[in-house]
Design a protein around this motif. Sequence first.
Motif, mmCIF file in Angstrom:
data_model
loop_
_atom_site.group_PDB
_atom_site.id
_atom_site.type_symbol
_atom_site.label_atom_id
_atom_site.label_comp_id
_atom_site.label_asym_id
_atom_site.label_seq_id
_atom_site.Cartn_x
_atom_site.Cartn_y
_atom_site.Cartn_z
ATOM 1 N N TRP A 109 27.793 41.267 26.677
ATOM 2 C CA TRP A 109 26.983 41.859 27.746
ATOM 3 C C TRP A 109 26.680 40.856 28.853
ATOM 4 C CZ3 TRP A 109 27.158 46.794 27.053
ATOM 5 C CH2 TRP A 109 27.095 47.352 25.778
ATOM 6 N N LYS A 110 26.834 39.569 28.577
ATOM 7 C CA LYS A 110 26.430 38.534 29.533
ATOM 8 C C LYS A 110 27.132 38.706 30.880
ATOM 9 C CE LYS A 110 25.840 33.595 30.043
ATOM 10 N NZ LYS A 110 26.029 32.277 29.440
ATOM 11 N N GLY A 111 26.327 38.867 31.923
ATOM 12 C CA GLY A 111 26.857 39.005 33.279
ATOM 13 C C GLY A 111 27.455 40.368 33.603
ATOM 14 N N LYS A 112 27.517 41.260 32.633
ATOM 15 C CA LYS A 112 28.119 42.588 32.852
ATOM 16 C C LYS A 112 27.134 43.460 33.623
ATOM 17 C CE LYS A 112 31.211 44.057 30.431
ATOM 18 N NZ LYS A 112 32.671 44.060 30.664
ATOM 19 N N PRO A 113 27.538 44.041 34.763
ATOM 20 C CA PRO A 113 26.662 44.975 35.468
ATOM 21 C C PRO A 113 26.410 46.226 34.628
ATOM 22 C CG PRO A 113 28.372 44.165 36.936
ATOM 23 C CD PRO A 113 28.753 43.747 35.543
ATOM 24 N N ILE A 114 25.135 46.515 34.421
ATOM 25 C CA ILE A 114 24.739 47.663 33.607
ATOM 26 C C ILE A 114 23.715 48.486 34.376
ATOM 27 C CG2 ILE A 114 23.582 48.398 31.476
ATOM 28 C CD1 ILE A 114 24.645 45.885 30.141
#
Length: 194
Positions: A109-114
Amino acid sequence: MPDWLNFIMPHIAIISASVRTGRKSHNVALHLERTLKATSNTVDLLDLVTFDFPLFHERLKFMKEPPTKAVEFAERIRKADGVIIVTPEYNGSYPASLKNVIDLLTEDWKGKPISICTASGGAFAGTQVMVELLFPLWKIKAWVVSSSLQVPKVQEQFGEDGSVLMDQEGWERRTSVFLNDLGWAMEARRRMEA
């Protein structure tokens, strides 16, 4: 302001978090999938009902023999340029099924746009779940997009196939703003990594 989704043509994963019988938040996930399919983007609907995950005892990276479905889920999240989480509000929080997969892939999830979409059967549209969900996503350094899509009285808003049941123009406008903000974040990340 440009329409980022039509400009960058990303691949977006939608997580439909509820696994309950008779769930209504899934109708919103279908609405978002339908909307994205009408653009030049690709979309992958990850319905947690179809994965039917057990409660994970460990993160994927530490599993000696990870379940095939867990590996598939991880690969589909990794492939996505951005993720939309569609979650109902259950007793002021989000479903255990969602926490299970967030913890499964902590580093992915690190840095992933959510972007977060909440839904409830009442008038408050899942607003209480926002704070509950933001903290674990921030903790694992996901890039949570600041705008959200909140759906009150979800049973009255969207049909079983994702069709809009009332206020078509209003939902088109709100959905467009929501998706465009995710598109902006995905484009920003792409430029930072270039």
